[in-house]
Design a protein around this motif. Sequence first.
Motif, mmCIF file in Angstrom:
data_model
loop_
_atom_site.group_PDB
_atom_site.id
_atom_site.type_symbol
_atom_site.label_atom_id
_atom_site.label_comp_id
_atom_site.label_asym_id
_atom_site.label_seq_id
_atom_site.Cartn_x
_atom_site.Cartn_y
_atom_site.Cartn_z
ATOM 1 N N VAL A 32 23.804 -43.896 12.387
ATOM 2 C CA VAL A 32 22.647 -42.997 12.408
ATOM 3 C C VAL A 32 22.975 -41.698 11.676
ATOM 4 C CG1 VAL A 32 21.131 -41.642 13.918
ATOM 5 C CG2 VAL A 32 21.655 -44.024 14.491
ATOM 6 N N ALA A 33 24.136 -41.142 11.925
ATOM 7 C CA ALA A 33 24.542 -39.906 11.247
ATOM 8 C C ALA A 33 24.682 -40.131 9.742
ATOM 9 C CB ALA A 33 25.854 -39.391 11.836
ATOM 10 N N GLN A 34 25.220 -41.267 9.362
ATOM 11 C CA GLN A 34 25.385 -41.563 7.940
ATOM 12 C C GLN A 34 24.035 -41.774 7.258
ATOM 13 O OE1 GLN A 34 28.134 -44.810 8.452
ATOM 14 N NE2 GLN A 34 29.917 -43.476 8.257
ATOM 15 N N ALA A 35 23.105 -42.398 7.947
ATOM 16 C CA ALA A 35 21.760 -42.560 7.398
ATOM 17 C C ALA A 35 21.086 -41.204 7.237
ATOM 18 C CB ALA A 35 20.925 -43.483 8.288
ATOM 19 N N ASP A 36 21.255 -40.321 8.209
ATOM 20 C CA ASP A 36 20.717 -38.954 8.096
ATOM 21 C C ASP A 36 21.319 -38.231 6.896
ATOM 22 O OD1 ASP A 36 18.961 -38.990 10.257
ATOM 23 O OD2 ASP A 36 20.398 -38.089 11.647
ATOM 24 N N MET A 37 22.629 -38.337 6.753
ATOM 25 C CA MET A 37 23.323 -37.683 5.645
ATOM 26 C C MET A 37 22.838 -38.237 4.302
ATOM 27 S SD MET A 37 27.453 -37.315 4.897
ATOM 28 C CE MET A 37 27.735 -38.794 5.792
ATOM 29 N N ALA A 38 22.696 -39.536 4.216
ATOM 30 C CA ALA A 38 22.247 -40.162 2.971
ATOM 31 C C ALA A 38 20.816 -39.742 2.645
ATOM 32 C CB ALA A 38 22.354 -41.680 3.069
ATOM 33 N N ALA A 87 20.528 -45.893 20.625
ATOM 34 C CA ALA A 87 20.968 -44.848 19.693
ATOM 35 C C ALA A 87 19.768 -44.236 18.975
ATOM 36 C CB ALA A 87 21.968 -45.414 18.684
ATOM 37 N N LEU A 88 18.788 -45.054 18.624
ATOM 38 C CA LEU A 88 17.586 -44.538 17.984
ATOM 39 C C LEU A 88 16.760 -43.685 18.938
ATOM 40 C CD1 LEU A 88 16.585 -47.710 15.959
ATOM 41 C CD2 LEU A 88 17.501 -45.554 15.044
ATOM 42 N N ILE A 89 16.678 -44.096 20.187
ATOM 43 C CA ILE A 89 15.978 -43.282 21.192
ATOM 44 C C ILE A 89 16.685 -41.948 21.355
ATOM 45 C CG2 ILE A 89 15.457 -43.107 23.661
ATOM 46 C CD1 ILE A 89 14.904 -46.202 23.528
ATOM 47 N N GLY A 92 16.012 -39.760 18.401
ATOM 48 C CA GLY A 92 14.663 -39.205 18.483
ATOM 49 C C GLY A 92 14.557 -38.088 19.502
ATOM 50 N N ASP A 93 15.237 -38.258 20.645
ATOM 51 C CA ASP A 93 15.237 -37.216 21.670
ATOM 52 C C ASP A 93 15.927 -35.954 21.149
ATOM 53 O OD1 ASP A 93 13.909 -38.835 23.465
ATOM 54 O OD2 ASP A 93 15.714 -39.348 24.611
ATOM 55 N N ASP A 94 17.005 -36.122 20.380
ATOM 56 C CA ASP A 94 17.732 -34.978 19.841
ATOM 57 C C ASP A 94 16.885 -34.226 18.811
ATOM 58 O OD1 ASP A 94 19.898 -35.636 21.405
ATOM 59 O OD2 ASP A 94 21.027 -36.578 19.779
ATOM 60 N N ALA A 95 16.061 -34.950 18.077
ATOM 61 C CA ALA A 95 15.242 -34.329 17.039
ATOM 62 C C ALA A 95 14.038 -33.600 17.641
ATOM 63 C CB ALA A 95 14.769 -35.387 16.050
ATOM 64 N N ALA A 96 13.623 -33.996 18.842
ATOM 65 C CA ALA A 96 12.413 -33.412 19.451
ATOM 66 C C ALA A 96 12.652 -32.045 20.048
ATOM 67 C CB ALA A 96 11.894 -34.337 20.527
#
Length: 96
Positions: A32-38, A87-89, A92-96
């Motif tokens: 997830v972190a790598q996808a965010d970075m990319a 991990a996706l949930i 999403g919670d961290d982004a909210a």
Amino acid sequence: MRPVLHEDVTSAARALLLVRADRRQALCKRFVAQADMAEAYVQQTGRLHADYGNGTLMAAARSYPLADEPTFDDLEYCHCVVTVLMALIDHGDDAA
């Protein structure tokens, strides 16, 4: 991270199948972190990230070895899918 589709989840789950169960959650968070970075890299440069691709979870997960895709009667695979979804949930919670 770009929007998540079915193949993103299954690719990540297939990568998780090849690691010990006690390491799966941390590795999935890394995807997830790598996808965010990319995704940030693509937005800034207009080019794909050299290691993690286009910002999808699938591209990040596919930078690791993948198991052949099993069916949902494979309980370990089901656990891996749940790990990805959790991990996706959390993401999403961290982004909210």
